[in-house]
Every structure is written in C-alpha cells, then in structure tokens.
Design a protein around this motif. Sequence first.
Motif, short mmCIF file in Angstrom:
data_model
loop_
_atom_site.label_atom_id
_atom_site.label_comp_id
_atom_site.label_asym_id
_atom_site.label_seq_id
_atom_site.Cartn_x
_atom_site.Cartn_y
_atom_site.Cartn_z
N LEU A 196 10.55 -2.26 -1.59
CA LEU A 196 9.27 -1.96 -2.24
C LEU A 196 8.42 -3.21 -2.51
O LEU A 196 7.21 -3.20 -2.22
N PRO A 197 8.98 -4.31 -3.07
CA PRO A 197 8.14 -5.49 -3.31
C PRO A 197 7.55 -6.08 -2.02
O PRO A 197 6.40 -6.52 -2.00
N PHE A 198 8.34 -6.10 -0.94
CA PHE A 198 7.84 -6.65 0.32
C PHE A 198 6.72 -5.80 0.89
O PHE A 198 5.72 -6.31 1.40
N ILE A 199 6.90 -4.47 0.82
CA ILE A 199 5.84 -3.56 1.29
C ILE A 199 4.59 -3.73 0.42
O ILE A 199 3.47 -3.72 0.91
N GLY A 200 4.82 -3.91 -0.89
CA GLY A 200 3.69 -4.09 -1.80
C GLY A 200 2.89 -5.34 -1.48
O GLY A 200 1.65 -5.34 -1.60
N MET A 201 3.55 -6.42 -1.08
CA MET A 201 2.84 -7.65 -0.73
C MET A 201 2.12 -7.52 0.60
O MET A 201 1.04 -8.09 0.81
N ALA A 202 2.72 -6.75 1.53
CA ALA A 202 2.13 -6.63 2.86
C ALA A 202 1.05 -5.55 2.91
O ALA A 202 -0.07 -5.79 3.38
N VAL A 203 1.38 -4.35 2.43
CA VAL A 203 0.44 -3.22 2.46
C VAL A 203 0.49 -2.52 1.10
O VAL A 203 1.29 -1.61 0.89
N PRO A 204 -0.35 -2.94 0.16
CA PRO A 204 -0.30 -2.38 -1.21
C PRO A 204 -0.40 -0.85 -1.25
O PRO A 204 0.30 -0.22 -2.04
N PHE A 205 -1.25 -0.26 -0.41
CA PHE A 205 -1.40 1.19 -0.45
C PHE A 205 -0.09 1.88 -0.07
O PHE A 205 0.29 2.89 -0.66
N LEU A 206 0.58 1.34 0.97
CA LEU A 206 1.83 1.94 1.43
C LEU A 206 2.91 1.86 0.35
O LEU A 206 3.79 2.72 0.27
N ALA A 207 2.83 0.84 -0.50
CA ALA A 207 3.81 0.71 -1.58
C ALA A 207 3.73 1.89 -2.55
O ALA A 207 4.75 2.34 -3.07
N TRP A 208 2.53 2.41 -2.77
CA TRP A 208 2.38 3.59 -3.62
C TRP A 208 3.11 4.79 -3.02
O TRP A 208 3.74 5.58 -3.73
#
Length: 268
Positions: A196-208
């Motif tokens: 989740l943190p890595f996805i949040g840094m790369a693609v914030p929308f996808l982290a949601w």
Amino acid sequence: MSKDLKTKLSRSGLSHIIAISGSHIVLFAAILFEVLFFFGLWRKQAQVGVIVFTFFYVFLVGLPASAVRAGIMVSLLFLAQMLGRQSFNLRTLVLAATLMLLDNPLLLKFDLGFQLSFLAVLGLILMGPVFNRWLNVFFKDRLNFIRELFAMTLSAQVFTLPLLISSFGYFSSVSLVSNILAVPLSPFLMALAIVLPFIGMAVPFLAWVVSIPCTVLLWCLYLIVDFSSRVPFAILNLQLPIYILVAFYIPFLYLGLKSEKKELEFLG
C-alpha cells in the motif's frame, strides 16, 4: 489503541495478531522473496536480499525477542538453501534460541515474549505434523487448508497454554476458535500493508482502491475479536502447581520427538 480493545484482544486470545510476532517476520520474508524474484533477481540474489532486509525490518520494529528469533531462523533457512544443505526446523530453532541466549541469558527467565515465541514454534514443529495426521482421520484428505490451519493453531495453543496459566493465572477458552477464524486474514492484511505505501507514492488514486479490501479485512478481524471476547466464560481463571504444568508437556514432547525422529530417518 484503547484499553477496551486491548481487553477484547486478550479475552479472545488474539493479542498476538497485532504484535510483531515471528509469523509476521516469516510472512514478510516470504513475500519479499517472491517480489525480488519477480523483478528479475537470481534465486541466490533474492535470498541474500531477503536476509539483509529481514534484519533491517527486525531492527526497524525495535528488536522484539520473537522477531529476532524469527529473523535468525529465516536467515538460517535461506542460508541453508543457498549452500544446498538440508535444514531441519528443530535444529534451526535451537540454534536461533542459543544465539539469542548467548547475547542475553536473562531472556530465558524474564522475557515472556521470548518464552511464548519459542514454545509456540516448538509446538508447530513437534506437534503440528502429529495433529495434522490425527485430524486427517476426520477430514479424510479433504479441506487440507482448514485441517492444516486447525493443526497449527492447536499445536501452538497446546505448547503455550501452561506458560500462560503460570504467568497470568487464566487462559482464553475461545482462543482456538478465534485463531482459526482470524489467522487466515493475517497474510492478506500484511501483504496489503506492505504494498500500500509503495502504491500510494507511485499512484495515489490507486492506493485508495487497494485500501478498500484492507479496510474490509480489518473490519472482519475486529468483528471476530469483538464477538469472541463477548462469549460467556471467554476467560477462565486457573491456578495449577508448577509440577503439573511441567508434566503437561511430557506426552506431547514424547509424541513430537518420536514423529521428528521418524521424519529424519525417512529423509536420511
């Protein structure tokens, strides 16, 4: 964390779910190995990477005894694979405990986390296969995942029960059922928490989007904790002499060591 939630976790026998335990370290190492292997590293390179990052993670979470023990065990297992040697879990556990006690002998007497962690893994190694065979009489080679989960939970519970009674004077009567329900959620929650943190840094929308299943799993875990803690007589007070608690281990140690010996003879 509120005092109420801590009480519920204790009553349900699920306090270890939110602690940095040995099982979390093993899951972390397994997930990391697959990730490194997926991104093109050779097997030995991925194994070296796992060893390095595992010890970094153990240091990052504050070096709790259970995590240190698991980190040493994981590193020894991966090192044995790199050298092409067969590594037996019981020997690895004893070696990991020995290294920790050489650094701090007081763990053996004063660190309850180390004691519970060692006994839980010892139970998994010795009695896990035995309970698995016994349960197969009822399962008849069906629902293998449930059977193995039941066997692992039961073996860890059996080996930690005397120490819990001796230390606290009570035990959770619903812990076996609550663990069977909650433990399968742990790998998915940890995997999501890692990515989740890595996805949040790369693609914030996808982290949601990824956070939605994580939230659902956490909600399910809380429901299990809340429901099991409300069961009447979830906590049973019990005071037993120390010699009875020690004698409790004798038949299980005999059966487990006998099974381990047969396994070694078969592999030899």
